[in-house]
Design an enzyme around this catalytic site. Structure first.
Site, mmCIF file in Angstrom:
data_model
loop_
_atom_site.group_PDB
_atom_site.id
_atom_site.type_symbol
_atom_site.label_atom_id
_atom_site.label_comp_id
_atom_site.label_asym_id
_atom_site.label_seq_id
_atom_site.Cartn_x
_atom_site.Cartn_y
_atom_site.Cartn_z
ATOM 1 N N HIS A 38 60.354 -12.095 63.044
ATOM 2 C CA HIS A 38 58.931 -11.926 62.747
ATOM 3 C C HIS A 38 58.739 -10.787 61.747
ATOM 4 O O HIS A 38 59.468 -9.805 61.752
ATOM 5 C CB HIS A 38 58.150 -11.593 64.020
ATOM 6 C CG HIS A 38 57.980 -12.764 64.936
ATOM 7 N ND1 HIS A 38 58.327 -12.728 66.271
ATOM 8 C CD2 HIS A 38 57.506 -14.012 64.709
ATOM 9 C CE1 HIS A 38 58.058 -13.908 66.820
ATOM 10 N NE2 HIS A 38 57.559 -14.693 65.892
ATOM 11 N N ASP A 63 49.065 -18.787 70.103
ATOM 12 C CA ASP A 63 50.404 -18.323 69.735
ATOM 13 C C ASP A 63 51.081 -17.627 70.920
ATOM 14 O O ASP A 63 50.530 -17.549 72.014
ATOM 15 C CB ASP A 63 50.268 -17.390 68.526
ATOM 16 C CG ASP A 63 51.514 -17.308 67.678
ATOM 17 O OD1 ASP A 63 52.483 -18.017 67.962
ATOM 18 O OD2 ASP A 63 51.498 -16.533 66.695
ATOM 19 N N HIS A 64 52.243 -17.071 70.664
ATOM 20 C CA HIS A 64 53.132 -16.458 71.662
ATOM 21 C C HIS A 64 52.434 -15.928 72.913
ATOM 22 O O HIS A 64 51.623 -15.003 72.847
ATOM 23 C CB HIS A 64 53.881 -15.278 71.023
ATOM 24 C CG HIS A 64 54.818 -15.685 69.947
ATOM 25 N ND1 HIS A 64 56.149 -15.918 70.158
ATOM 26 C CD2 HIS A 64 54.606 -15.907 68.627
ATOM 27 C CE1 HIS A 64 56.730 -16.262 69.031
ATOM 28 N NE2 HIS A 64 55.806 -16.271 68.074
ATOM 29 N N GLU A 94 56.233 -9.338 67.844
ATOM 30 C CA GLU A 94 55.021 -10.140 67.794
ATOM 31 C C GLU A 94 54.270 -9.869 69.080
ATOM 32 O O GLU A 94 54.847 -9.410 70.062
ATOM 33 C CB GLU A 94 55.368 -11.628 67.667
ATOM 34 C CG GLU A 94 54.178 -12.549 67.448
ATOM 35 C CD GLU A 94 53.762 -12.664 65.988
ATOM 36 O OE1 GLU A 94 52.907 -13.509 65.696
ATOM 37 O OE2 GLU A 94 54.270 -11.909 65.151
ATOM 38 N N HIS A 113 59.541 -20.300 63.416
ATOM 39 C CA HIS A 113 58.888 -18.999 63.569
ATOM 40 C C HIS A 113 59.557 -17.997 62.635
ATOM 41 O O HIS A 113 60.687 -18.184 62.190
ATOM 42 C CB HIS A 113 59.022 -18.488 65.006
ATOM 43 C CG HIS A 113 58.121 -19.178 65.965
ATOM 44 N ND1 HIS A 113 57.854 -18.686 67.225
ATOM 45 C CD2 HIS A 113 57.414 -20.331 65.874
ATOM 46 C CE1 HIS A 113 57.030 -19.502 67.860
ATOM 47 N NE2 HIS A 113 56.758 -20.506 67.058
ATOM 48 N N ASN A 156 55.029 -21.217 61.348
ATOM 49 C CA ASN A 156 54.070 -20.137 61.518
ATOM 50 C C ASN A 156 53.999 -19.256 60.277
ATOM 51 O O ASN A 156 55.027 -18.892 59.706
ATOM 52 C CB ASN A 156 54.458 -19.273 62.718
ATOM 53 C CG ASN A 156 54.196 -19.957 64.045
ATOM 54 O OD1 ASN A 156 53.867 -21.140 64.094
ATOM 55 N ND2 ASN A 156 54.347 -19.218 65.124
#
Length: 356
Positions: A225, A108-109, A181, A262, A284
């Site tokens: 997020h 992920d990120h 995030e 996202h 996600n």
């Protein structure tokens, strides 16, 4: 025809990931990407996907990877995050085929300041490719959305040139996802920055498609997020259709984009459906599954609290043992069950049921 006619069970390569996403896009469903932090959470995700006959994406964030390796390890140079991501990948690779489902193994990120983590995983990919003919991971994400657009695209292209020979997929982000995030804090950004423009999407597509077809784009359409109250965030999944149309007009290709959703916690089913119809193939899911994992454990502890105070002695008698209640395999399993149910719900929302 189903997914297993297109790709095999087990961890997929980047090329196989593209075939899976092409099939999903053509059949208008998407695949949830569930963040995992342990073998327990990973197994629960695999179990859920097996039970509903669905492909799944398992992903590890930088912080989740460090946790997988152990909170007692130093992570000053991303060494714990590198080791944990590799450990998570090796675990999933070991057991995935036993569940009989295709698995996209993703990270992920990764913000610019976390690139040493990315570079460490890339080294592991290269070593695995040399030994086995395929990379360790299916896919990685670069999140350079904090950087100027030109730098974001240039760095993504540079890394895709490294990933392509190893057959690894790249996910990138253009525009900003609000909230916070791992490594990226966008809690204070202006709302207008949460909506990516079609011209920016085309610039990404034009640059990366010169290197490889194996890439996806997380475009901002108001995403945030974390969890939020209805009405606090204005999602515009219809904008994704405009992105597809713009790039299609430029390239002459129908629905050329593989898009990623996202910040989807709290989204309505209608918003999710619109996103999928417009070419989203991956969504996600983390905040909701974290809470789901807690719920099973929390409820078990609340229900059995009188059996969890001492090793011996409970309402049934002062000499009655409590091992069958405090054994981690008992109460951790309760978290796995509720997590698995939430994963099944995410799959159902995306049309990803009975797709094998």
């Amino acid at each position: 025809m189903g997914v297993l006619d297109v790709v095999p069970a087990g961890v997929l390569t980047g090329d196989q990931t593209r075939k899976l996403f092409e099939y999903a896009r053509a059949n208008k469903f998407a695949i949830p990407a569930i963040n995992v932090t342990s073998s327990s959470t990973a197994n629960a995700v695999l179990e859920a996907a097996r039970d509903i006959k669905a492909p799944i994406i398992i992903q590890a964030s930088q912080g989740g990877s460090a946790y997988f390796a152990g909170k007692g390890l130093s992570n000053g140079n991303q060494e714990a995050s590198i080791a944990g991501a590799i450990a998570a990948a090796q675990h999933v690779r070991t057991v995935a085929k036993s569940y009989g489902i295709p698995v996209v193994l993703h990270t992920d990120h990764c913000a610019k300041k976390l690139l040493p983590w990315f570079d460490g995983m890339l080294e592991a990919d290269a070593a695995h490719f040399k030994a086995h003919g395929e990379a360790l991971f299916s896919s990685h994400m670069l999140d350079l959305s904090e950087e100027p657009k030109e730098e974001n695209i240039a760095l993504c292209k540079e890394y895709l040139q490294k990933l392509a020979p190893l057959g690894v997929w790249l996910e990138m982000e253009i525009g900003i996802t609000g909230g916070e995030e791992d490594g990226v804090d966008n809690t204070g950004v202006d709302n207008a920055s949460l909506y990516t423009q079609p011209e920016d999407i085309y610039d990404v597509y034009h640059a990366l498609s010169q290197v490889s077809p194996n890439f996806s784009i997380a475009a901002g359409f108001g995403n945030v997020h974390g969890v939020y109250k209805p009405g606090n965030v204005k999602l515009r999944p219809d904008l994704l259709g405009k992105h597809q149309a713009y790039v299609s007009e430029k390239t002459g290709k129908e629905k050329p984009l593989f898009l990623v959703f996202h910040g989807g916690s709290g989204s309505t089913k209608e918003e999710i459906r619109t996103a999928v119809d417009n070419g989203v193939v991956k969504m996600n899911v983390d905040t909701d599954t974290q809470f789901a994992y807690l719920k099973g454990i929390r409820d078990f502890v609340a229900k059995k609290k009188d059996y969890l105070q001492t090793q011996v002695g409970n309402p049934e008698g002062a000499d009655k043992p409590n091992k069958k209640y405090y054994d981690p395999r008992v109460w951790v399993r309760e978290g796995e069950k509720t997590l698995a149910e939430r994963v099944k719900e995410a799959c159902a929302d995306l049309g990803n049921v009975n797709q094998l």
